[in-house]
Design an enzyme around this catalytic site. Structure first.
Site, PDB file in Angstrom:
ATOM      1  N   ASP A  31       0.858  -1.188   0.000  1.00  0.00           N
ATOM      2  CA  ASP A  31       0.000   0.000   0.000  1.00  0.00           C
ATOM      3  C   ASP A  31       0.904   1.251   0.000  1.00  0.00           C
ATOM      4  O   ASP A  31       1.719   1.413   0.915  1.00  0.00           O
ATOM      5  CB  ASP A  31      -0.877  -0.037   1.265  1.00  0.00           C
ATOM      6  CG  ASP A  31      -1.796   1.181   1.376  1.00  0.00           C
ATOM      7  OD1 ASP A  31      -1.655   2.119   0.565  1.00  0.00           O
ATOM      8  OD2 ASP A  31      -2.634   1.173   2.294  1.00  0.00           O
ATOM      9  N   GLU A  81      29.515   9.032   4.680  1.00  0.00           N
ATOM     10  CA  GLU A  81      29.741   7.618   4.981  1.00  0.00           C
ATOM     11  C   GLU A  81      29.674   6.811   3.688  1.00  0.00           C
ATOM     12  O   GLU A  81      29.633   5.592   3.713  1.00  0.00           O
ATOM     13  CB  GLU A  81      28.748   7.110   6.012  1.00  0.00           C
ATOM     14  CG  GLU A  81      27.289   7.297   5.644  1.00  0.00           C
ATOM     15  CD  GLU A  81      26.352   6.771   6.713  1.00  0.00           C
ATOM     16  OE1 GLU A  81      26.346   5.553   6.913  1.00  0.00           O
ATOM     17  OE2 GLU A  81      25.632   7.572   7.326  1.00  0.00           O
ATOM     18  N   CYS A 113      25.620   9.061  10.185  1.00  0.00           N
ATOM     19  CA  CYS A 113      24.942  10.333   9.855  1.00  0.00           C
ATOM     20  C   CYS A 113      25.370  11.482  10.759  1.00  0.00           C
ATOM     21  O   CYS A 113      24.913  12.612  10.563  1.00  0.00           O
ATOM     22  CB  CYS A 113      23.427  10.169   9.963  1.00  0.00           C
ATOM     23  SG  CYS A 113      22.785   8.898   8.909  1.00  0.00           S
ATOM     24  N   THR A 154      13.492   4.275   2.135  1.00  0.00           N
ATOM     25  CA  THR A 154      14.079   5.449   2.804  1.00  0.00           C
ATOM     26  C   THR A 154      15.336   5.928   2.081  1.00  0.00           C
ATOM     27  O   THR A 154      15.997   6.862   2.547  1.00  0.00           O
ATOM     28  CB  THR A 154      14.427   5.150   4.281  1.00  0.00           C
ATOM     29  OG1 THR A 154      15.553   4.258   4.336  1.00  0.00           O
ATOM     30  CG2 THR A 154      13.259   4.543   5.033  1.00  0.00           C
ATOM     31  N   SER A 203      17.219   0.153  15.477  1.00  0.00           N
ATOM     32  CA  SER A 203      17.859   1.441  15.145  1.00  0.00           C
ATOM     33  C   SER A 203      16.987   2.612  15.636  1.00  0.00           C
ATOM     34  O   SER A 203      17.510   3.647  16.052  1.00  0.00           O
ATOM     35  CB  SER A 203      18.144   1.546  13.635  1.00  0.00           C
ATOM     36  OG  SER A 203      16.955   1.734  12.896  1.00  0.00           O
ATOM     37  N   HIS A 235      17.666  14.745  12.917  1.00  0.00           N
ATOM     38  CA  HIS A 235      18.121  13.878  11.825  1.00  0.00           C
ATOM     39  C   HIS A 235      16.902  13.101  11.333  1.00  0.00           C
ATOM     40  O   HIS A 235      16.149  12.556  12.145  1.00  0.00           O
ATOM     41  CB  HIS A 235      19.207  12.922  12.338  1.00  0.00           C
ATOM     42  CG  HIS A 235      19.467  11.785  11.392  1.00  0.00           C
ATOM     43  ND1 HIS A 235      19.828  12.001  10.075  1.00  0.00           N
ATOM     44  CD2 HIS A 235      19.380  10.432  11.544  1.00  0.00           C
ATOM     45  CE1 HIS A 235      19.950  10.829   9.470  1.00  0.00           C
ATOM     46  NE2 HIS A 235      19.690   9.864  10.336  1.00  0.00           N
ATOM     47  N   LYS A 244       8.520  10.911  15.907  1.00  0.00           N
ATOM     48  CA  LYS A 244       8.734   9.979  17.027  1.00  0.00           C
ATOM     49  C   LYS A 244       9.722  10.595  18.020  1.00  0.00           C
ATOM     50  O   LYS A 244       9.535  10.533  19.236  1.00  0.00           O
ATOM     51  CB  LYS A 244       9.318   8.653  16.512  1.00  0.00           C
ATOM     52  CG  LYS A 244       8.370   7.784  15.700  1.00  0.00           C
ATOM     53  CD  LYS A 244       9.137   6.533  15.225  1.00  0.00           C
ATOM     54  CE  LYS A 244       8.408   5.757  14.161  1.00  0.00           C
ATOM     55  NZ  LYS A 244       7.258   5.007  14.628  1.00  0.00           N
ATOM     56  N   ASN A 278      16.580   9.764   2.648  1.00  0.00           N
ATOM     57  CA  ASN A 278      17.674   9.893   3.617  1.00  0.00           C
ATOM     58  C   ASN A 278      18.947  10.331   2.897  1.00  0.00           C
ATOM     59  O   ASN A 278      19.343   9.735   1.893  1.00  0.00           O
ATOM     60  CB  ASN A 278      17.899   8.554   4.332  1.00  0.00           C
ATOM     61  CG  ASN A 278      18.731   8.714   5.608  1.00  0.00           C
ATOM     62  OD1 ASN A 278      19.242   9.813   5.890  1.00  0.00           O
ATOM     63  ND2 ASN A 278      18.861   7.648   6.374  1.00  0.00           N
TER      64      ASN A 278
END
Ligand code: HMG
Length: 399
Positions: A31, A81, A113, A154, A203, A235, A244, A278
């Site tokens: 979805d 990185e 990051c 991402t 993570s 970040h 979150k 990202n």
């Protein structure tokens, strides 16, 4: 010594190609709202064959050089990185293709990051100890996960260049910061891999733990209280992560905010990340640029709390205040052109690029396929030597 140091200019570059996450959702029979709403991403910038961290970094620095005097810069710190060589700093290639003078020292920094923030703090120290110094900081990455993995939607790619000076025109960095280091395996990429490995749910937990540790350390070092902040920028491995994180910070400070309030507060920092994906080290600075460029109100004097997280893990909480007149030093129309000017590709073309690799046996390759639109490209590799070239940016990017 001076305390009045910060970001004098800031510019974004991203790739010439983009995949709408609806295309990925269809290919995986998922979805699309899982991506659009669940993780809060709508598109991902994809590097063409002729794009890498060097071409992206050079384009971001060139945007600054086009509008701000960078003569007198003596240091270029490039954080990534997804570097292109185990030994030679990607920034030295950038120095070369931009034709910077020899009296500019260059070094590459790495800690997932977080490294862009490490570079920024180092730049700040250099300018604090000698206010005549100017430092270029570039945070740049190409984020790549395995096809079919949870991290795939991402992915993204981009660079943010910042000019750090005394008496900055955009954001003054405040002296107090809070840090937190924790040796965890939440996300990593061994030298033999081109895609990252990640323990996705863990993570998120590690990120939250780091935020809590960095905030606690920040407060223990006389950092400002929660209510002293006007904005927070996090970040953003995917934009929902910022929601979150902010809910966690609110709770840590004994507050209570519902999802809608948090979404409203985070929204302005997420506009660009939602469309790029990202960008690892650059992601938090893409968020800062988004805040500064997309809020119509004057943010002068506002304090922004910044939480930088790099898996593995290192986190840092720091703050800055927006300088009056900052709008005169930004170019939201150019940023819109950079984003809107990307060429949409289909799933087949994306899969081809995901698997594309330069030769690893020393043979030469000329890259004819042109995806880069921003003035710098990887033209090929000759006996393991990367060849970069400048070109006239396409009109879509010139604006
Ligand atoms: P997942 O397991 O596929 O997704 O991957 P999920 O099932 O957890 O769903 C994600 C969200 O979408 C959930 O919402 C679902 O409810 C919702 P939440 O509970 O989180 O609020 N959802 C829907 N919403 C609307 N309509 C639907 C629907 N279906 C589901 N139909 C995961 C998620 C983040 C684990 C994955 O993307 C991943 O592994 N990403 C890579 C790792 C990552 O980004 N970690 C973040 C912290 S680590 C970090 O930030 C460092 C990093 O940038 C690297 C560095 O430092 O260098 C990654």
């Amino acid at each position: 010594m001076t305390d009045h140091v910060g970001i004098d200019d800031i510019a974004l570059a991203t790739t010439g190609l983009v995949v709408d996450l609806g295309v990925l959702a269809q290919a995986h029979s998922v979805d699309p709202d899982k991506f659009y709403v669940g993780i809060g991403q709508s598109e991902m910038s994809i590097a063409g064959e002729d794009e890498d961290v060097v071409s992206l970094a050079a384009a971001a620095v060139q945007t600054i050089a086009d509008r701000t005097d960078i003569s007198g810069v003596r240091t270029l710190l490039l954080a990534t990185e997804t570097g292109v060589d185990q030994s030679k700093a990607a920034g030295v290639f950038v120095h070369g293709v931009l034709g910077l003078p020899p009296n500019v020292r260059v070094v590459e920094l790495k800690q997932a990051c977080y490294a862009g923030t490490a570079a920024l703090m180092m730049a700040r120290s250099l300018v604090c100890s000698d206010p005549s110094e100017k430092v270029l900081v570039v945070a740049v990455d190409v984020a790549k996960y395995d096809v079919g993995s949870g991290g795939e939607p991402t992915q993204g790619a981009g660079a943010v260049a910042m000019l750090i000076t005394a008496d900055p025109s955009i954001l003054r960095i405040e002296p107090k910061t809070g840090v937190h280091t924790d040796d965890v395996m939440d996300f990593w990429r061994p030298n033999h891999r081109t895609t990252a490995l990640v323990d996705g749910k863990f993570s998120i937990e590690a990120y939250m733990r780091s935020l809590e540790g960095a905030w606690t350390d920040y407060r223990a070092h006389d950092g400002f209280a929660y209510d002293d902040f006007d904005h927070f920028c996090y970040h953003q491995p995917f934009t929902k992560m910022a929601n979150k994180a902010h809910a966690h910070l609110v709770a840590l400070n004994g507050g209570d905010a519902d999802k809608a309030e948090i979404a409203e507060l985070m929204g302005p920092t997420q506009t660009y990340n939602r469309r790029i994906g990202n960008t690892y080290t650059a992601s938090i600075y893409v968020g800062l640029l988004s805040l500064l460029e997309t809020v119509p109100a004057d943010l002068a004097g506002h304090r922004v709390g910044m939480f930088s997280y790099g898996s593995g893990s290192v986190g840092e909480f720091w703050s800055g205040t927006v300088v009056p007149g900052y709008q005169l030093h930004l170019d939201p129309e150019l940023t819109a052109t950079v984003l809107d000017g990307r060429k949409a590709i289909d799933h087949e073309a994306y899969l081809h690029l995901h698997d594309f690799a330069l030769p690893i046996d020393g043979t030469s390759m000329k890259i004819d396929e042109r995806a880069a639109r921003n003035g710098f490209r990887l033209a090929g590799v000759d006996a393991d030597r990367r060849q970069y070239e400048r070109f006239e940016p396409t009109s879509a990017v010139l604006g």
